[in-house]
Design a protein around this motif. Structure first.
Motif, PDB file in Angstrom:
ATOM      1  N   THR A  69     -38.055 -24.867  98.852  1.00 17.30           N
ATOM      2  CA  THR A  69     -38.829 -24.398  97.696  1.00 17.30           C
ATOM      3  C   THR A  69     -38.198 -23.114  97.182  1.00 17.30           C
ATOM      4  O   THR A  69     -37.636 -22.337  97.948  1.00 17.30           O
ATOM      5  CB  THR A  69     -40.290 -24.138  98.138  1.00 17.30           C
ATOM      6  OG1 THR A  69     -40.882 -25.384  98.492  1.00 17.30           O
ATOM      7  CG2 THR A  69     -41.130 -23.505  97.055  1.00 17.30           C
ATOM      8  N   PRO A 105     -39.309 -27.777  94.035  1.00 14.92           N
ATOM      9  CA  PRO A 105     -40.630 -27.151  93.990  1.00 14.92           C
ATOM     10  C   PRO A 105     -40.508 -25.633  93.823  1.00 14.92           C
ATOM     11  O   PRO A 105     -39.589 -25.014  94.371  1.00 14.92           O
ATOM     12  CB  PRO A 105     -41.230 -27.511  95.354  1.00 14.92           C
ATOM     13  CG  PRO A 105     -40.506 -28.747  95.782  1.00 14.92           C
ATOM     14  CD  PRO A 105     -39.115 -28.604  95.230  1.00 14.92           C
ATOM     15  N   TRP A 176     -48.463 -26.285 101.590  1.00 20.69           N
ATOM     16  CA  TRP A 176     -48.016 -27.017 100.398  1.00 20.69           C
ATOM     17  C   TRP A 176     -46.565 -27.489 100.529  1.00 20.69           C
ATOM     18  O   TRP A 176     -46.224 -28.615 100.162  1.00 20.69           O
ATOM     19  CB  TRP A 176     -48.170 -26.107  99.171  1.00 20.69           C
ATOM     20  CG  TRP A 176     -47.788 -26.739  97.875  1.00 20.69           C
ATOM     21  CD1 TRP A 176     -48.508 -27.655  97.147  1.00 20.69           C
ATOM     22  CD2 TRP A 176     -46.593 -26.490  97.108  1.00 20.69           C
ATOM     23  NE1 TRP A 176     -47.833 -27.969  95.989  1.00 20.69           N
ATOM     24  CE2 TRP A 176     -46.660 -27.279  95.946  1.00 20.69           C
ATOM     25  CE3 TRP A 176     -45.479 -25.664  97.302  1.00 20.69           C
ATOM     26  CZ2 TRP A 176     -45.657 -27.271  94.973  1.00 20.69           C
ATOM     27  CZ3 TRP A 176     -44.475 -25.672  96.342  1.00 20.69           C
ATOM     28  CH2 TRP A 176     -44.572 -26.466  95.195  1.00 20.69           C
ATOM     29  N   CYS A 180     -45.168 -31.233 100.250  1.00 21.27           N
ATOM     30  CA  CYS A 180     -44.057 -31.635  99.368  1.00 21.27           C
ATOM     31  C   CYS A 180     -43.008 -32.389 100.162  1.00 21.27           C
ATOM     32  O   CYS A 180     -42.447 -33.389  99.697  1.00 21.27           O
ATOM     33  CB  CYS A 180     -43.405 -30.421  98.709  1.00 21.27           C
ATOM     34  SG  CYS A 180     -44.383 -29.643  97.445  1.00 21.27           S
TER      35      CYS A 180
END
Ligand SMILES: Cc1cc2nc3c(=O)[nH]c(=O)nc-3n(C[C@H](O)[C@H](O)[C@H](O)COP(=O)(O)O)c2cc1C
Length: 187
Positions: A69, A105, A176, A180
């Motif tokens: 991310t 992301p 999160w 993902c």
């Protein structure tokens, strides 16, 4: 889980860099290794040079691609995003659909000296991420207003409530990122 962060302020004594430094320290307690990619040496974007990007851009691309991310720690300037970070994103986004940003992301956080704590800039970053066809972390928002009352002279967070908000942010972000990853696994 590895997160690669960019800081949108180059200023010595930057509050955003201070927030990122504390996030880097506290990340492991939430299962996150946060590393920073440097954008200081990025020249102004010029599409004529897109085919032969400068070494600083190539190195930042390499580091970003080692993470799951991207974390933007961004000031707000003139109710929008700071030019220095927008310039970096423009370099990192090319050529079109380059995997550095495309489908990557993104999470955003920021500090300002004003009352809104970069909320307007964060909304602008979120809108921009539509272009990259990528999910944006929304579980917890980390807007830090009134920076001069939050940080001490050494760049430490002097306000316990802000440390608690940062921990809540990192904890939800960690969950999160895992989601993902699961979503990206082949079924
Ligand atoms: C050109 C410029 C524009 C700014 N515009 C805003 C703004 O729109 N909203 C805000 O909350 N603060 C604004 N500020 C104040 C910043 O929040 C403050 O300078 C902050 O310390 C910048 O982050 P840094 O400490 O990481 O460099 C602005 C500052 C500058 C230099």
């Amino acid at each position: 889980m590895r997160i690669v962060a960019l800081c949108g302020s180059l200023r010595a004594g930057s509050f955003n860099q201070a927030l990122l430094d504390v996030a880097i320290e506290r990340g492991p307690a939430h299962g996150l290794e946060i590393v920073q990619a440097d954008i200081r040496e990025f020249p102004p974007f010029n599409q004529d040079l897109e085919g032969t990007p400068p070494p600083a851009v190539l190195e930042a691309k390499r580091i970003i691609q080692t993470g799951e991310t991207l974390l933007l720690v961004s000031p707000e300037t003139n109710y929008g995003v700071p030019g220095v970070l927008k310039n970096a994103i423009d370099w990192l986004s090319r050529p079109a659909h380059d995997p550095t940003l495309y489908r990557r992301p993104m999470a955003v956080a920021g500090v300002s000296t004003g009352y809104m704590g970069t909320m307007r800039a964060q909304l602008a970053w979120r809108q921009m991420w539509h272009y990259f066809n990528a999910p944006v972390f929304s579980g917890v928002e980390l807007t830090v207003p009134l920076a001069r009352t939050v940080f001490d002279g050494d760049g430490r967070i002097a306000d316990t409530a802000t440390v608690e908000r940062l921990d809540a942010y990192l904890s939800a972000l960690s969950e999160w990122v895992m989601q993902c990853q699961r979503a990206a696994e082949p079924t």
